[in-house]
Design a protein around this motif. Structure first.
Motif, PDB file in Angstrom:
ATOM      1  N   ALA A  36      40.394  13.304  30.595  1.00 28.23           N
ATOM      2  CA  ALA A  36      39.250  12.476  31.023  1.00 28.23           C
ATOM      3  C   ALA A  36      37.956  13.287  31.045  1.00 28.23           C
ATOM      4  O   ALA A  36      36.870  12.754  30.826  1.00 28.23           O
ATOM      5  CB  ALA A  36      39.514  11.886  32.397  1.00 28.23           C
ATOM      6  N   ASN A  39      36.775  13.377  27.490  1.00 23.88           N
ATOM      7  CA  ASN A  39      36.163  12.084  27.128  1.00 23.88           C
ATOM      8  C   ASN A  39      34.832  11.844  27.786  1.00 23.88           C
ATOM      9  O   ASN A  39      34.151  10.867  27.479  1.00 23.88           O
ATOM     10  CB  ASN A  39      37.040  10.896  27.588  1.00 23.88           C
ATOM     11  CG  ASN A  39      38.407  10.947  26.988  1.00 23.88           C
ATOM     12  OD1 ASN A  39      38.601  11.605  25.982  1.00 23.88           O
ATOM     13  ND2 ASN A  39      39.357  10.278  27.618  1.00 23.88           N
ATOM     14  N   THR A  41      34.515  10.999  31.050  1.00 23.22           N
ATOM     15  CA  THR A  41      34.630  10.113  32.220  1.00 23.22           C
ATOM     16  C   THR A  41      34.247  10.855  33.492  1.00 23.22           C
ATOM     17  O   THR A  41      33.573  10.316  34.367  1.00 23.22           O
ATOM     18  CB  THR A  41      36.084   9.587  32.367  1.00 23.22           C
ATOM     19  OG1 THR A  41      36.482   9.024  31.124  1.00 23.22           O
ATOM     20  CG2 THR A  41      36.197   8.547  33.463  1.00 23.22           C
ATOM     21  N   HIS A  60      31.439  13.195  38.980  1.00 20.72           N
ATOM     22  CA  HIS A  60      31.108  12.291  37.869  1.00 20.72           C
ATOM     23  C   HIS A  60      29.791  11.583  38.178  1.00 20.72           C
ATOM     24  O   HIS A  60      29.183  11.834  39.233  1.00 20.72           O
ATOM     25  CB  HIS A  60      32.245  11.279  37.668  1.00 20.72           C
ATOM     26  CG  HIS A  60      32.590  10.514  38.913  1.00 20.72           C
ATOM     27  ND1 HIS A  60      32.016   9.321  39.234  1.00 20.72           N
ATOM     28  CD2 HIS A  60      33.441  10.811  39.944  1.00 20.72           C
ATOM     29  CE1 HIS A  60      32.504   8.896  40.393  1.00 20.72           C
ATOM     30  NE2 HIS A  60      33.368   9.789  40.846  1.00 20.72           N
ATOM     31  N   LYS A  62      29.526   8.087  37.948  1.00 19.95           N
ATOM     32  CA  LYS A  62      29.861   6.656  37.906  1.00 19.95           C
ATOM     33  C   LYS A  62      29.768   5.961  39.269  1.00 19.95           C
ATOM     34  O   LYS A  62      30.107   4.782  39.383  1.00 19.95           O
ATOM     35  CB  LYS A  62      31.240   6.480  37.297  1.00 19.95           C
ATOM     36  CG  LYS A  62      31.355   7.212  35.958  1.00 19.95           C
ATOM     37  CD  LYS A  62      32.300   6.595  35.003  1.00 19.95           C
ATOM     38  CE  LYS A  62      32.371   7.364  33.699  1.00 19.95           C
ATOM     39  NZ  LYS A  62      31.220   7.095  32.816  1.00 19.95           N
ATOM     40  N   GLU A  68      36.623   2.992  36.605  1.00 20.39           N
ATOM     41  CA  GLU A  68      37.068   4.012  35.647  1.00 20.39           C
ATOM     42  C   GLU A  68      37.675   5.220  36.349  1.00 20.39           C
ATOM     43  O   GLU A  68      38.729   5.713  35.970  1.00 20.39           O
ATOM     44  CB  GLU A  68      35.867   4.488  34.832  1.00 20.39           C
ATOM     45  CG  GLU A  68      35.817   3.974  33.412  1.00 20.39           C
ATOM     46  CD  GLU A  68      34.649   4.589  32.684  1.00 20.39           C
ATOM     47  OE1 GLU A  68      34.868   5.423  31.799  1.00 20.39           O
ATOM     48  OE2 GLU A  68      33.490   4.242  33.039  1.00 20.39           O
ATOM     49  N   VAL A  69      36.973   5.692  37.382  1.00 17.76           N
ATOM     50  CA  VAL A  69      37.425   6.897  38.074  1.00 17.76           C
ATOM     51  C   VAL A  69      38.663   6.590  38.929  1.00 17.76           C
ATOM     52  O   VAL A  69      39.631   7.356  38.939  1.00 17.76           O
ATOM     53  CB  VAL A  69      36.277   7.502  38.925  1.00 17.76           C
ATOM     54  CG1 VAL A  69      36.774   8.653  39.786  1.00 17.76           C
ATOM     55  CG2 VAL A  69      35.143   7.958  38.016  1.00 17.76           C
ATOM     56  N   LEU A  72      41.549   6.255  36.677  1.00 15.31           N
ATOM     57  CA  LEU A  72      41.997   7.580  36.242  1.00 15.31           C
ATOM     58  C   LEU A  72      42.914   8.205  37.299  1.00 15.31           C
ATOM     59  O   LEU A  72      43.986   8.757  36.977  1.00 15.31           O
ATOM     60  CB  LEU A  72      40.748   8.442  36.024  1.00 15.31           C
ATOM     61  CG  LEU A  72      40.947   9.888  35.644  1.00 15.31           C
ATOM     62  CD1 LEU A  72      41.675   9.993  34.312  1.00 15.31           C
ATOM     63  CD2 LEU A  72      39.577  10.579  35.568  1.00 15.31           C
TER      64      LEU A  72
END
Ligand code: 13P
Ligand code: 13P
Ligand code: MG
Ligand code: MG
Ligand code: MG
Length: 371
Positions: A36, A39, A41, A60, A62, A68-69, A72
């Motif tokens: 991740a 990518n 993320t 991150h 986000k 998303e997190v 993950l």
């Protein structure tokens, strides 16, 4: 631009019993997060353990509650659970209480502490990872860090924090929250948070005029109650917290100072006993005696301007906490000798194991009125 720090944890299998996390689970979670990171993320991550709880620390952009997190983290826990099953670890998938992920791990079993912050010129933070206890275990230390001048000298002598802080307190039974101001409402705050199985400090905020923006938390605690998710005992919540330090906030040493007193917390042995919270380095975050005593790990970090996690520093790996550990062992010996008696065993209302209702049911026809 803001950076989010997310600490998400779950017990997906113990080795052996409820003692610690097997290295293969940590390896698997690292694999997932590393992918991740590639990518984009997440910016950075660190995987560790506290007792039998697998701990993911991530940065991150986000924001909090990012699907998303959280997705993950869920994937990392699911994959680690597969490994736990292959190895036959104890309680594989213990804290993953729902089968399907629906955008957010809250209410599914894992515990979460997250904050989205504007990085200061230098951003020192501490992540706390507890095992064999519950979210209310943080009430006393967080209160002392941000409200007790006998703990935090800065409340008296640092003009940037002299005005005090605001506490967001949750009633986890009624699912309500209240924001209270310290020092003005200190006695009322204590009246609530002293009842630590019900009222828990969720966040701490600065006040108007503080260098940190008023709407950004300076401390956050996971408040998930597994009992409420599952409806029955499935292990303890084993909470985590994130605390920012220095420059108008408690100094690093003021953040750690409350743990020099191993206060009594609930959640030891079968989630049903009180015992002292022992501050330990990671190598001793491996509860053994009577599945305990409850442990606290503190990891120190600096967040780089790009959001990298510079650390961890294993903060309780220091002889300055030897005495607290010694004291915790004395208390352990003392309280253990109460065996099944309160206040070592929790009061009936808080007993998460269900033998007591069973015993009462069995005896119901034998109870008779007292003349
Ligand atoms: P330094 O002068 O070593 O940065 O310490 C500042 C301080 O008083 C920490 O409590
Ligand atoms: P965990 O929540 O850490 O799995 O603890 C279960 C327990 O109560 C062990 O005695
Ligand atoms: Mg366990
Ligand atoms: Mg645990
Ligand atoms: Mg647990």
């Amino acid at each position: 631009e803001k950076i989010t720090i997310s600490v998400i944890k779950a017990d997906v299998g113990g080795w052996p019993g409820h003692s610690r996390v097997h290295p293969a689970l940590i390896e698997k979670a690292r694999e997932v997060l590393s992918e991740a990171q590639k990518n984009g993320t997440i910016i950075d991550f660190y995987v560790t353990y506290a007792g039998d709880d697998l701990q993911l620390i991530m940065t991150h952009k986000k924001g909090v509650d990012s699907p998303e997190v959280h997705g993950l983290a869920w994937e990392a826990f699911k994959k680690a659970t597969e490994v736990a099953k292959e190895l036959g670890l104890y309680g594989a998938g213990q804290d993953l209480l729902k089968d399907a992920f629906s955008g957010n791990v809250r209410g599914l079993g894992p515990s979460v502490a997250e904050m989205e912050i504007t990085l200061r010129k230098s951003e020192p933070i501490v992540t706390f990872h507890l095992d064999k206890t519950e979210p209310g275990a943080f009430n006393l230390p967080i209160f002392r860090m941000f409200a007790d001048p006998f703990n935090t000298a800065g409340l008296v002598i640092d003009p940037k924090m002299h005005m005090g802080f605001r506490f967001e307190i949750w009633d986890i039974l009624e699912h309500k929250k209240v924001i209270m101001s310290s020092p003005e409402e200190m006695y009322d705050i204590l009246a609530l948070i002293g009842a630590k199985s019900r009222y828990v400090i969720k966040r701490v905020y600065p006040k108007e005029g503080h260098p940190v923006p008023k709407d950004e938390p300076v401390a956050v605690v996971s408040t998930e109650k597994l009992y409420e998710v599952a409806g029955e005992y499935v292990g303890k919540d084993d909470p985590v917290a994130i605390v920012r330090a220095q420059s108008g906030l408690p100094a690093l040493g003021e953040v750690l100072e409350p743990f020099a007193f191993p206060h009594l917390v609930s959640g030891w042995m079968r989630g049903s006993h009180n015992g002292p919270l022992m501050p330990v380095p990671l190598k001793y975050a491996t509860p053994t005696r009577f599945d305990g005593p409850p442990r606290a790990v503190a990891l120190g970090w600096q967040i780089s301007p790009e959001g990298k996690l510079i650390g961890p520093v294993d903060l309780f790996d220091d002889p300055a906490f030897d005495w607290a550990r010694q004291k915790a062992l004395e208390i352990t010996d003392y309280i253990r000798r109460h065996g099944p008696f309160e206040p070592h065993r929790l009061p009936s209302e808080e007993m998460e194991y269900t033998t007591l209702p069973g015993v009462l049911e069995k005896l119901k026809d034998r109870f008779e009125p007292i003349e």
